[in-house]
Design a protein around this motif. Structure first.
Motif, PDB file in Angstrom:
ATOM      1  N   SER A   1       7.709  -6.704  -1.026  1.00  0.00           N
ATOM      2  CA  SER A   1       6.854  -5.518  -0.915  1.00  0.00           C
ATOM      3  C   SER A   1       6.029  -5.206  -2.154  1.00  0.00           C
ATOM      4  CB  SER A   1       7.727  -4.294  -0.616  1.00  0.00           C
ATOM      5  OG  SER A   1       8.542  -3.992  -1.737  1.00  0.00           O
ATOM      6  N   GLY A   2       6.432  -5.763  -3.292  1.00  0.00           N
ATOM      7  CA  GLY A   2       5.779  -5.404  -4.549  1.00  0.00           C
ATOM      8  C   GLY A   2       6.314  -4.107  -5.139  1.00  0.00           C
ATOM      9  N   HIS A   3       7.323  -3.496  -4.481  1.00  0.00           N
ATOM     10  CA  HIS A   3       7.881  -2.223  -4.939  1.00  0.00           C
ATOM     11  C   HIS A   3       9.272  -2.416  -5.545  1.00  0.00           C
ATOM     12  CE1 HIS A   3       5.054   0.765  -3.155  1.00  0.00           C
ATOM     13  NE2 HIS A   3       4.762  -0.256  -2.366  1.00  0.00           N
ATOM     14  N   ILE A   4       9.521  -1.742  -6.662  1.00  0.00           N
ATOM     15  CA  ILE A   4      10.883  -1.609  -7.172  1.00  0.00           C
ATOM     16  C   ILE A   4      11.468  -0.365  -6.515  1.00  0.00           C
ATOM     17  CG2 ILE A   4      12.333  -1.201  -9.193  1.00  0.00           C
ATOM     18  CD1 ILE A   4      10.194  -2.586 -10.878  1.00  0.00           C
ATOM     19  N   LEU A   5      12.452  -0.551  -5.669  1.00  0.00           N
ATOM     20  CA  LEU A   5      13.032   0.578  -4.953  1.00  0.00           C
ATOM     21  C   LEU A   5      13.508   1.650  -5.928  1.00  0.00           C
ATOM     22  CD1 LEU A   5      15.086  -1.309  -2.215  1.00  0.00           C
ATOM     23  CD2 LEU A   5      13.054   0.085  -1.859  1.00  0.00           C
ATOM     24  N   LEU A   6      13.183   2.901  -5.605  1.00  0.00           N
ATOM     25  CA  LEU A   6      13.622   4.017  -6.432  1.00  0.00           C
ATOM     26  C   LEU A   6      15.053   4.372  -6.014  1.00  0.00           C
ATOM     27  CD1 LEU A   6      11.627   7.190  -7.392  1.00  0.00           C
ATOM     28  CD2 LEU A   6      13.984   7.369  -6.616  1.00  0.00           C
ATOM     29  N   GLU A   7      15.990   4.178  -6.936  1.00  0.00           N
ATOM     30  CA  GLU A   7      17.376   4.554  -6.675  1.00  0.00           C
ATOM     31  C   GLU A   7      17.623   5.967  -7.169  1.00  0.00           C
ATOM     32  OE1 GLU A   7      20.471   1.356  -7.310  1.00  0.00           O
ATOM     33  OE2 GLU A   7      18.801   0.484  -8.421  1.00  0.00           O
ATOM     34  N   ARG A   8      18.437   6.681  -6.429  1.00  0.00           N
ATOM     35  CA  ARG A   8      18.774   8.050  -6.792  1.00  0.00           C
ATOM     36  C   ARG A   8      20.238   8.294  -6.485  1.00  0.00           C
ATOM     37  NH1 ARG A   8      20.851   8.974  -2.641  1.00  0.00           N
ATOM     38  NH2 ARG A   8      20.015   9.409  -0.596  1.00  0.00           N
TER      39      ARG A   8
ATOM     40  N   LYS B   1       0.811  -1.216   0.000  1.00  0.00           N
ATOM     41  CA  LYS B   1       0.000   0.000   0.000  1.00  0.00           C
ATOM     42  C   LYS B   1       0.851   1.276   0.000  1.00  0.00           C
ATOM     43  CE  LYS B   1      -3.473  -2.398   2.836  1.00  0.00           C
ATOM     44  NZ  LYS B   1      -4.113  -2.404   4.174  1.00  0.00           N
ATOM     45  N   PHE B   2       2.172   1.143   0.185  1.00  0.00           N
ATOM     46  CA  PHE B   2       3.040   2.317   0.249  1.00  0.00           C
ATOM     47  C   PHE B   2       3.031   3.066  -1.079  1.00  0.00           C
ATOM     48  CE2 PHE B   2       4.220   0.780   4.186  1.00  0.00           C
ATOM     49  CZ  PHE B   2       5.294   1.451   4.765  1.00  0.00           C
ATOM     50  N   ARG B   3       3.246   4.391  -0.986  1.00  0.00           N
ATOM     51  CA  ARG B   3       3.316   5.228  -2.183  1.00  0.00           C
ATOM     52  C   ARG B   3       4.711   5.226  -2.796  1.00  0.00           C
ATOM     53  NH1 ARG B   3       4.769  10.202  -3.792  1.00  0.00           N
ATOM     54  NH2 ARG B   3       5.490  10.949  -1.777  1.00  0.00           N
ATOM     55  N   LEU B   4       5.733   5.215  -1.932  1.00  0.00           N
ATOM     56  CA  LEU B   4       7.102   5.371  -2.423  1.00  0.00           C
ATOM     57  C   LEU B   4       8.089   4.715  -1.476  1.00  0.00           C
ATOM     58  CD1 LEU B   4       9.174   6.775  -4.365  1.00  0.00           C
ATOM     59  CD2 LEU B   4       9.043   8.778  -2.847  1.00  0.00           C
ATOM     60  N   MET B   5       9.046   4.005  -2.066  1.00  0.00           N
ATOM     61  CA  MET B   5      10.167   3.440  -1.310  1.00  0.00           C
ATOM     62  C   MET B   5      11.445   3.765  -2.063  1.00  0.00           C
ATOM     63  SD  MET B   5       8.797  -0.271  -0.076  1.00  0.00           S
ATOM     64  CE  MET B   5       7.464  -0.436   1.121  1.00  0.00           C
TER      65      MET B   5
ATOM     66  N   ALA C   1      24.383   4.668  -0.848  1.00  0.00           N
ATOM     67  CA  ALA C   1      25.367   3.668  -1.264  1.00  0.00           C
ATOM     68  C   ALA C   1      24.754   2.872  -2.409  1.00  0.00           C
ATOM     69  CB  ALA C   1      25.739   2.743  -0.104  1.00  0.00           C
ATOM     70  N   ALA C   2      25.603   2.179  -3.155  1.00  0.00           N
ATOM     71  CA  ALA C   2      25.110   1.393  -4.289  1.00  0.00           C
ATOM     72  C   ALA C   2      24.174   0.287  -3.800  1.00  0.00           C
ATOM     73  CB  ALA C   2      26.279   0.787  -5.050  1.00  0.00           C
ATOM     74  N   LEU C   3      23.039   0.135  -4.453  1.00  0.00           N
ATOM     75  CA  LEU C   3      22.057  -0.888  -4.087  1.00  0.00           C
ATOM     76  C   LEU C   3      22.334  -2.165  -4.873  1.00  0.00           C
ATOM     77  CD1 LEU C   3      19.360  -1.676  -2.642  1.00  0.00           C
ATOM     78  CD2 LEU C   3      18.191  -0.885  -4.714  1.00  0.00           C
ATOM     79  N   PRO C   4      22.710  -3.255  -4.191  1.00  0.00           N
ATOM     80  CA  PRO C   4      22.893  -4.517  -4.909  1.00  0.00           C
ATOM     81  C   PRO C   4      21.601  -4.948  -5.599  1.00  0.00           C
ATOM     82  CG  PRO C   4      23.824  -4.648  -2.696  1.00  0.00           C
ATOM     83  CD  PRO C   4      23.039  -3.368  -2.755  1.00  0.00           C
ATOM     84  N   VAL C   5      21.719  -5.406  -6.829  1.00  0.00           N
ATOM     85  CA  VAL C   5      20.542  -5.836  -7.585  1.00  0.00           C
ATOM     86  C   VAL C   5      19.815  -6.951  -6.843  1.00  0.00           C
ATOM     87  CG1 VAL C   5      19.750  -6.869  -9.748  1.00  0.00           C
ATOM     88  CG2 VAL C   5      21.518  -5.098  -9.788  1.00  0.00           C
ATOM     89  N   SER C   6      20.579  -7.816  -6.166  1.00  0.00           N
ATOM     90  CA  SER C   6      19.963  -8.927  -5.439  1.00  0.00           C
ATOM     91  C   SER C   6      19.048  -8.416  -4.326  1.00  0.00           C
ATOM     92  CB  SER C   6      21.052  -9.831  -4.846  1.00  0.00           C
ATOM     93  OG  SER C   6      21.923  -9.079  -4.008  1.00  0.00           O
ATOM     94  N   VAL C   7      19.435  -7.328  -3.654  1.00  0.00           N
ATOM     95  CA  VAL C   7      18.608  -6.746  -2.602  1.00  0.00           C
ATOM     96  C   VAL C   7      17.360  -6.121  -3.213  1.00  0.00           C
ATOM     97  CG1 VAL C   7      18.500  -4.960  -0.804  1.00  0.00           C
ATOM     98  CG2 VAL C   7      20.553  -6.364  -1.051  1.00  0.00           C
ATOM     99  N   LEU C   8      17.529  -5.396  -4.326  1.00  0.00           N
ATOM    100  CA  LEU C   8      16.380  -4.802  -5.015  1.00  0.00           C
ATOM    101  C   LEU C   8      15.355  -5.869  -5.386  1.00  0.00           C
ATOM    102  CD1 LEU C   8      16.311  -2.065  -7.713  1.00  0.00           C
ATOM    103  CD2 LEU C   8      15.279  -4.272  -8.239  1.00  0.00           C
ATOM    104  N   GLU C   9      15.825  -6.987  -5.934  1.00  0.00           N
ATOM    105  CA  GLU C   9      14.910  -8.031  -6.392  1.00  0.00           C
ATOM    106  C   GLU C   9      14.207  -8.721  -5.230  1.00  0.00           C
ATOM    107  OE1 GLU C   9      17.541 -10.388  -8.758  1.00  0.00           O
ATOM    108  OE2 GLU C   9      17.230  -9.174 -10.572  1.00  0.00           O
ATOM    109  N   GLU C  10      14.936  -8.939  -4.137  1.00  0.00           N
ATOM    110  CA  GLU C  10      14.309  -9.617  -2.992  1.00  0.00           C
ATOM    111  C   GLU C  10      13.290  -8.702  -2.314  1.00  0.00           C
ATOM    112  OE1 GLU C  10      15.521 -12.768   0.506  1.00  0.00           O
ATOM    113  OE2 GLU C  10      17.088 -11.732  -0.608  1.00  0.00           O
ATOM    114  N   TRP C  11      13.601  -7.388  -2.234  1.00  0.00           N
ATOM    115  CA  TRP C  11      12.644  -6.460  -1.633  1.00  0.00           C
ATOM    116  C   TRP C  11      11.391  -6.341  -2.501  1.00  0.00           C
ATOM    117  CZ3 TRP C  11      12.103  -4.847   3.103  1.00  0.00           C
ATOM    118  CH2 TRP C  11      11.207  -3.805   3.372  1.00  0.00           C
ATOM    119  N   LYS C  12      11.567  -6.437  -3.804  1.00  0.00           N
ATOM    120  CA  LYS C  12      10.409  -6.396  -4.699  1.00  0.00           C
ATOM    121  C   LYS C  12       9.481  -7.580  -4.432  1.00  0.00           C
ATOM    122  CE  LYS C  12       9.015  -6.459  -9.560  1.00  0.00           C
ATOM    123  NZ  LYS C  12       9.458  -6.672 -10.962  1.00  0.00           N
TER     124      LYS C  12
END
Length: 492
Positions: free
Chosen positions: A287-294, A264-268, A273-284
């Motif tokens: 949570s169902g969210h693709i983390l927004l990297e900046r 239900k979150f609007r933004l994550m 620091a660099a986000l490992p792709v493996s962490v991005l995929e597991e969090w997705k």
């Protein structure tokens, strides 16, 4: 007048801060920050950009001190709660701070300085309710000194003006569509741009609520998420990694409940620091969210971001934020063609004013035509920027090749036994540098020869590590960034 504080008058009865189990309105924030101003001014008309340091935990009190300093005409110097006394003294000496505001929790730590310096120390609980005439603050005044993490040298004080801060806030609130209905959970230390600008200031600019959790605790974070109040979350990769680890230990029913609320979150967002792709995929998956990297730095706030609406590409940091100009340049500051590695250089109203009392360092950080040189290497790939690493620690120069340490780390993290890793260049007479990797295992033992055999099937020979060490954890600073110079020392 400082726009951030002026806007608070429009949200007087809304909840601005949640901390220590209490709610505080914007009106309370305005009132208490004026009391801080009166205490600092002591009858003077203006602090005239005196440096006021403060050691206050993430809380309503922190915000009132920060705003009180600004409203009185001072420059805010937030101190890190986790730093030892010598590190705190370095900042106080470097900025020539006139005053330190502190809370009782830090009295014992600071007490050796009470009689050994000419600094005025004020305990927060001694600030009494008092009104005062406040000076008019123009936006080009210096507002904040934050210290670089010191991962590549001695920490430097980064001076930003009120205009710089306003530009940093508006770039994010516009691009990430902040509104007064947002509620962010802030679990990061407040001596860094990530917590101060990206979360706290963006929330207060928008009339939203910023909730503080004073101590990192995965269970407490998930318990707050389950209340369905928080809809914006930002953290560093290390925090996401720890949340994932905690989540994986829960029962299936608990996991399902958390995942339902996270969806239900609007933004994550992930950063610092660099986000490992493996962490991005597991969090997705969780949570169902693709983390927004900046991408950003202390010297400029945020400069590049993946889109709020649109495709977010793993391993990429996106496009320039509104009002920010970006170019990639070679060693001679000549723009490189798309697909070619170059240093990220930045222009815009978000870029800092100067390094405190270091005119030569300030001058050396800009090109002759006024571009700030970040020291980070990236390529422009298709439609967005991709970070290859920091020139000094993440770009390894070996045998004529420029090799991205981050690329090798991503490959190593795909090994089923590897929990985390840090890759560095080790000085070598023949090759210039050879590649070393510090490995953190999930469990058990991994033979170097087996790891070498595995990785040679994944990477070309010139990108494979020549030396390995195994550690229980990687050395990190208080923001969770791996301190690669410390890893280098272990090899050399």
């Amino acid at each position: 007048m400082i726009t951030l504080i002026k806007k608070a008058s429009s949200f007087k009865n809304r909840i601005a801060i949640k901390s220590n189990g209490q709610n505080y309105t914007y009106n309370q924030l305005l009132q208490q920050s004026e009391h801080v101003s009166a205490c600092l001014l002591q009858g003077k008309e203006d602090l005239d950009q005196a440096r006021i340091a403060f050691l206050v935990p993430a809380s309503f009190s922190y915000v009132t001190v920060q705003w009180g300093i600004w409203r009185a005409g001072g420059i805010a110097v937030p101190l890190c709660e986790k730093h030892p006394l010598p590190s705190i003294k370095y900042v106080l000496d470097d900025t020539k701070a006139t005053t330190v505001i502190y809370t009782e929790a830090f009295e014992k730590l600071l007490s050796p300085l009470f009689k050994s310096t000419h600094i005025q120390f004020i305990k927060y609980t001694d600030i009494k309710p008092k009104k005062c005439m406040l000076p008019t603050i123009i936006l080009d005044r210096s507002a904040l000194i934050l210290y670089t993490s010191g991962t590549t040298g001695s920490p430097k004080g980064v001076v930003t003006t009120h205009a710089n801060i306003e530009a940093q806030i508006t770039a994010l609130t516009t691009s990430w569509e902040w509104s007064k209905n947002d509620h962010v959970l802030n679990v990061l230390p407040l001596h860094h741009v990530h917590g101060i600008i990206n979360m706290l200031s963006c929330a207060l600019w928008s009339g939203a609520c910023c909730e503080f959790l004073s101590k990192f605790d995965p269970k407490a974070i998930f318990d707050i998420f389950l209340k369905d109040e928080v809809n914006v979350f930002m953290a560093v990769p290390t925090i996401y990694f720890k949340l994932i680890y905690y989540f994986n230990e829960l029962s299936n029913s608990e996991k399902a409940k958390i995942s339902e609320h996270l969806s239900k979150f609007r933004l994550m967002v992930s950063g610092s620091a660099a986000l490992p792709v493996s962490v991005l995929e597991e969090w997705k998956e969780i949570s169902g969210h693709i983390l927004l990297e900046r991408y950003g730095m202390t010297e400029m706030g945020m400069a590049i971001s993946n889109p709020y609406n649109g495709i977010r590409r793993p391993g990429h940091i996106g496009q320039p934020l509104h009002g920010v100009s970006i170019r990639l340049a070679d060693e001679n500051n000549k723009v490189v063609p798309d697909g070619t590695p170059g240093e990220i250089q930045i222009k815009g109203p978000n870029v800092f004013k100067e390094y405190w009392d270091k005119p030569e360092a300030t001058s050396n950080s800009f090109t002759p035509d006024g571009w700030f040189q970040s020291g980070d290497i990236a390529i422009f790939d298709v439609d967005s920027y991709q970070i290859l690493g920091r020139n000094s620690v993440d770009i390894i120069k070996s045998g004529g090749y420029k090799i991205s340490a981050l690329e090798i780390e991503e490959v190593l993290r795909t090994h089923p036994m590897i929990k985390d890793c840090g890759v560095v260049g080790i000085p070598d007479l023949e090759w210039g540098e050879i590649i070393g990797a510090s490995i953190v295992l999930k469990s058990g033992e991994l033979l170097v020869e087996n790891l070498t055999s595995w990785i040679t099937k994944k990477l070309p020979a010139y990108k494979t590590p020549r030396k390995y060490i195994f550690q229980e954890d990687l050395p990190r600073n208080v923001m969770g960034k791996v301190t690669k110079n410390e890893i280098k020392k272990l090899f050399t």
